[in-house]
Design an enzyme around this catalytic site. Structure first.
Site, mmCIF file in Angstrom:
data_model
loop_
_atom_site.group_PDB
_atom_site.id
_atom_site.type_symbol
_atom_site.label_atom_id
_atom_site.label_comp_id
_atom_site.label_asym_id
_atom_site.label_seq_id
_atom_site.Cartn_x
_atom_site.Cartn_y
_atom_site.Cartn_z
ATOM 1 N NE ARG A 175 -1.941 0.782 3.954
ATOM 2 C CZ ARG A 175 -1.498 1.699 4.814
ATOM 3 N NH1 ARG A 175 -0.374 1.524 5.450
ATOM 4 N NH2 ARG A 175 -2.186 2.794 5.042
ATOM 5 N NE ARG A 179 -1.210 9.794 7.451
ATOM 6 C CZ ARG A 179 -0.219 10.094 8.265
ATOM 7 N NH1 ARG A 179 -0.007 11.368 8.599
ATOM 8 N NH2 ARG A 179 0.549 9.158 8.754
ATOM 9 N NE ARG A 258 16.589 -1.824 0.542
ATOM 10 C CZ ARG A 258 16.133 -0.708 1.124
ATOM 11 N NH1 ARG A 258 16.720 0.457 0.898
ATOM 12 N NH2 ARG A 258 15.098 -0.751 1.921
ATOM 13 N NE ARG A 289 15.990 8.425 5.129
ATOM 14 C CZ ARG A 289 15.312 7.736 6.028
ATOM 15 N NH1 ARG A 289 14.137 8.164 6.434
ATOM 16 N NH2 ARG A 289 15.792 6.621 6.529
ATOM 17 C CD GLU A 312 19.090 7.061 4.906
ATOM 18 O OE1 GLU A 312 18.868 7.729 5.935
ATOM 19 O OE2 GLU A 312 18.386 6.110 4.543
ATOM 20 C CE1 TYR A 360 14.290 -1.236 9.963
ATOM 21 C CE2 TYR A 360 11.951 -1.297 10.481
ATOM 22 C CZ TYR A 360 13.171 -0.655 10.523
ATOM 23 O OH TYR A 360 13.285 0.562 11.146
ATOM 24 C CG ASP A 362 10.129 0.334 13.492
ATOM 25 O OD1 ASP A 362 11.137 0.827 12.956
ATOM 26 O OD2 ASP A 362 8.967 0.510 13.076
HETATM 27 P P1 FAD Z 1 21.124 -4.413 16.371
HETATM 28 O O1 FAD Z 1 20.818 -3.082 16.928
HETATM 29 O O2 FAD Z 1 21.614 -4.494 14.982
HETATM 30 O O3 FAD Z 1 22.203 -5.106 17.332
HETATM 31 C C1 FAD Z 1 22.904 -6.280 16.992
HETATM 32 C C2 FAD Z 1 24.285 -6.182 17.584
HETATM 33 O O4 FAD Z 1 24.944 -7.445 17.456
HETATM 34 C C3 FAD Z 1 25.179 -5.180 16.895
HETATM 35 O O5 FAD Z 1 25.636 -4.213 17.827
HETATM 36 C C4 FAD Z 1 26.330 -6.021 16.339
HETATM 37 O O6 FAD Z 1 27.576 -5.364 16.401
HETATM 38 C C5 FAD Z 1 26.303 -7.221 17.262
HETATM 39 N N1 FAD Z 1 26.904 -8.415 16.667
HETATM 40 C C6 FAD Z 1 26.632 -8.984 15.472
HETATM 41 N N2 FAD Z 1 27.406 -10.060 15.261
HETATM 42 C C7 FAD Z 1 28.197 -10.193 16.353
HETATM 43 C C8 FAD Z 1 29.222 -11.118 16.727
HETATM 44 N N3 FAD Z 1 29.596 -12.123 15.919
HETATM 45 N N4 FAD Z 1 29.834 -10.961 17.930
HETATM 46 C C9 FAD Z 1 29.485 -9.925 18.745
HETATM 47 N N5 FAD Z 1 28.516 -9.030 18.434
HETATM 48 C C10 FAD Z 1 27.879 -9.155 17.257
HETATM 49 N N6 FAD Z 1 13.736 1.520 14.734
HETATM 50 C C11 FAD Z 1 12.794 2.375 15.167
HETATM 51 O O7 FAD Z 1 12.008 2.026 16.048
HETATM 52 N N7 FAD Z 1 12.725 3.644 14.666
HETATM 53 C C12 FAD Z 1 13.568 4.086 13.702
HETATM 54 O O8 FAD Z 1 13.470 5.249 13.264
HETATM 55 C C13 FAD Z 1 14.564 3.201 13.214
HETATM 56 N N8 FAD Z 1 15.419 3.582 12.249
HETATM 57 C C14 FAD Z 1 16.346 2.695 11.778
HETATM 58 C C15 FAD Z 1 17.206 3.084 10.768
HETATM 59 C C16 FAD Z 1 18.140 2.184 10.263
HETATM 60 C C17 FAD Z 1 19.080 2.627 9.174
HETATM 61 C C18 FAD Z 1 18.194 0.859 10.769
HETATM 62 C C19 FAD Z 1 19.159 -0.146 10.219
HETATM 63 C C20 FAD Z 1 17.342 0.485 11.787
HETATM 64 C C21 FAD Z 1 16.412 1.388 12.294
HETATM 65 N N9 FAD Z 1 15.556 1.024 13.323
HETATM 66 C C22 FAD Z 1 14.610 1.896 13.767
HETATM 67 C C23 FAD Z 1 15.618 -0.333 13.880
HETATM 68 C C24 FAD Z 1 16.465 -0.444 15.109
HETATM 69 O O9 FAD Z 1 17.783 -0.078 14.841
HETATM 70 C C25 FAD Z 1 16.340 -1.913 15.522
HETATM 71 O O10 FAD Z 1 15.117 -2.172 16.105
HETATM 72 C C26 FAD Z 1 17.308 -2.356 16.468
HETATM 73 O O11 FAD Z 1 18.586 -2.124 15.958
HETATM 74 C C27 FAD Z 1 17.115 -3.834 16.651
HETATM 75 O O12 FAD Z 1 17.944 -4.215 17.600
HETATM 76 P P2 FAD Z 1 18.711 -5.577 17.519
HETATM 77 O O13 FAD Z 1 19.235 -5.740 18.891
HETATM 78 O O14 FAD Z 1 17.902 -6.645 16.945
HETATM 79 O O15 FAD Z 1 19.882 -5.371 16.432
#
Ligand code: FAD
Ligand code: NA
Length: 389
Positions: A175, A179, A258, A289, A312, A360, A362
């Site tokens: 979608r 709005r 990506r 952006r 970006e 993905y 949040d």
């Molecule tokens: P991550 O934050 O990616 O943490 C995983 C960690 O594991 C990393 O620090 C990495 O270094 C570590 N790791 C990986 N492999 C190893 C290894 N072998 N040994 C040791 N450590 C390791 N969410 C929102 O709610 N609002 C937003 O506006 C938003 N914007 C975003 C924009 C971008 C560009 C991205 C990529 C994400 C965005 N998010 C946003 C999502 C948010 O970043 C994620 O929800 C969050 O990062 C998820 O947390 P996570 O712990 O799953 O992963």
């Protein structure tokens, strides 16, 4: 082993698990991260010259409608009343996003009411009505009509994917929100805001417990530290939030992602663009952006002498790049099914988070899913010896 649980990754998923295990079950937890800092992609720091907080891995906006997550995060930080709004700069004119009555009336130089605007868009979308578009370009036209699609979506999406939308699968968009009011709040969630004293302060408070040790610059797959794969497996439970294909040495092939490149610049002006995010949907602008970080915290007393912006750029990730958004092709989904089977068979290891599940998420989703994993798997294992799989 001098700990009860090893958590690989100090993002929101890993830290939520560690915090709950330490405070509710009194477990000793080691959290590893291969980066030099805690917090995963939500990490932020103050830009040195200006003191303005910048989000190192792209702008992060917190929003949720999940009461449990909202209660939980409020234990570690207060939130400002920030409400996200985005604008878009198309052929020398700035419009509000997402597409709303303001965008439509500005674009068509009109003063339509909601019903009239709806009828117009429906008529324009009629160009491909009744067809079943296979590519994103046709799908976009079918959803909102050619004029708005070509102005605001076509090249923006093309830049995000570095692919002509005619060659992208239609399913990428189900979608395109339009709005028929002047409401241009970006998120619809019940709660929204930014952490009052920044993301890193919030994240550090989650890890601030005598039972939690954080080992930075430490890769789970490297030997030479006490919590490596080779020393922990089979000894203590592991919650792994790194890339699932890496864990299994890419036996089923690489999952595709990506990534984004962020070009930071400090400019000698108080205000560069007047808002936190400006999209650039035109073909002749290479970036998607520009973020201007001072606008995320209008309540702060930032310098008036300078501002920090980040342009970006989006592209496909190669080995060594930070994986950000799953590409999720047919082929990826086949590999993912195979990796899920392998993960299921890996005793005492739970896979979670964005990278561990190839989804993905949040921030509020990562936290919510960690709270569920804690309730459904980790607590029963430590309380009753239930099998961890
Ligand atoms: P991550 O934050 O990616 O943490 C995983 C960690 O594991 C990393 O620090 C990495 O270094 C570590 N790791 C990986 N492999 C190893 C290894 N072998 N040994 C040791 N450590 C390791 N969410 C929102 O709610 N609002 C937003 O506006 C938003 N914007 C975003 C924009 C971008 C560009 C991205 C990529 C994400 C965005 N998010 C946003 C999502 C948010 O970043 C994620 O929800 C969050 O990062 C998820 O947390 P996570 O712990 O799953 O992963
Ligand atoms: Na498992």
């Amino acid at each position: 082993m001098n700990v009860d649980l090893v958590v690989v990754g100090s993002g929101f998923f890993g830290l939520t698990i560690a915090e709950k295990a330490a405070t509710e079950l009194d477990l000793k937890v080691a959290v590893l991260d291969r980066r030099r800092h805690i917090g995963g992609n939500a990490y932020s720091e103050n830009e040195k010259q200006t003191g303005i907080e910048v989000h190192r891995y792209g702008a992060h906006l917190f929003h949720t409608s999940n009461e449990r997550v909202w209660d939980y995060v409020n234990r570690f930080t207060e939130f400002t009343s920030y409400q996200h709004k985005v604008y878009t700069s198309h052929r020398g004119e700035v419009y509000p996003m997402p597409i709303n009555l303001g965008t439509i009336n500005q674009f068509f130089r009109s003063s339509m009411g909601p019903a009239e605007a709806r009828a117009l868009i429906q008529e324009q979308a009629g160009e491909l009505a009744g067809t079943n578009p296979e590519n994103l370009n046709d799908k976009g036209i079918q959803l909102i009509g050619r004029p708005l699609y070509e102005a605001f979506i076509k090249y923006y999406t093309g830049k995000q994917w570095q692919t002509d939308p005619k060659n992208l699968p239609a399913e990428i968009i189900s979608r395109l929100p339009v709005r028929y009011t002047y409401d241009n709040r970006y998120f619809n969630d019940k709660y929204e805001g930014l952490p009052v004293d920044g993301y890193t302060a919030w994240i550090e408070r989650m890890a601030d417990h005598p039972n939690i040790t954080v080992e930075l610059n430490t890769d789970f797959f490297d030997d030479g530290h006490p919590y490596s794969r080779n020393t922990t497996l089979g000894q203590v439970p592991v919650v792994y939030t790194g890339p699932v294909d890496r864990y299994f040495d890419y036996v089923e092939g690489d999952l595709s992602w990506r990534t984004i490149d962020l070009e930071e610049e400090v400019l000698p002006v108080e205000d560069f663009q007047g808002c936190s995010v400006m999209n650039y949907p035109d073909e002749d602008v290479p970036y998607t952006r520009i973020h201007e970080f001072r606008h995320f915290h209008p309540e702060r007393n930032y310098t008036k002498d300078a501002t920090v912006i980040m342009r970006e750029f989006s592209r496909f990730a190669e080995k060594g790049d930070e994986p950000y958004y799953p590409v999720n092709t047919e082929e990826d989904r086949t590999k993912l099914v195979a990796y899920r089977d392998l993960a299921k068979g890996e005793d005492m290891v739970l896979f979670g988070g964005r990278l561990g599940t190839y989804k993905y998420l949040d921030m509020h989703m990562a936290i919510g899913s960690a709270l569920s994993m804690f309730d459904n798997k980790i607590k029963p294992y430590f309380d009753n010896g239930t099998r961890l799989e």
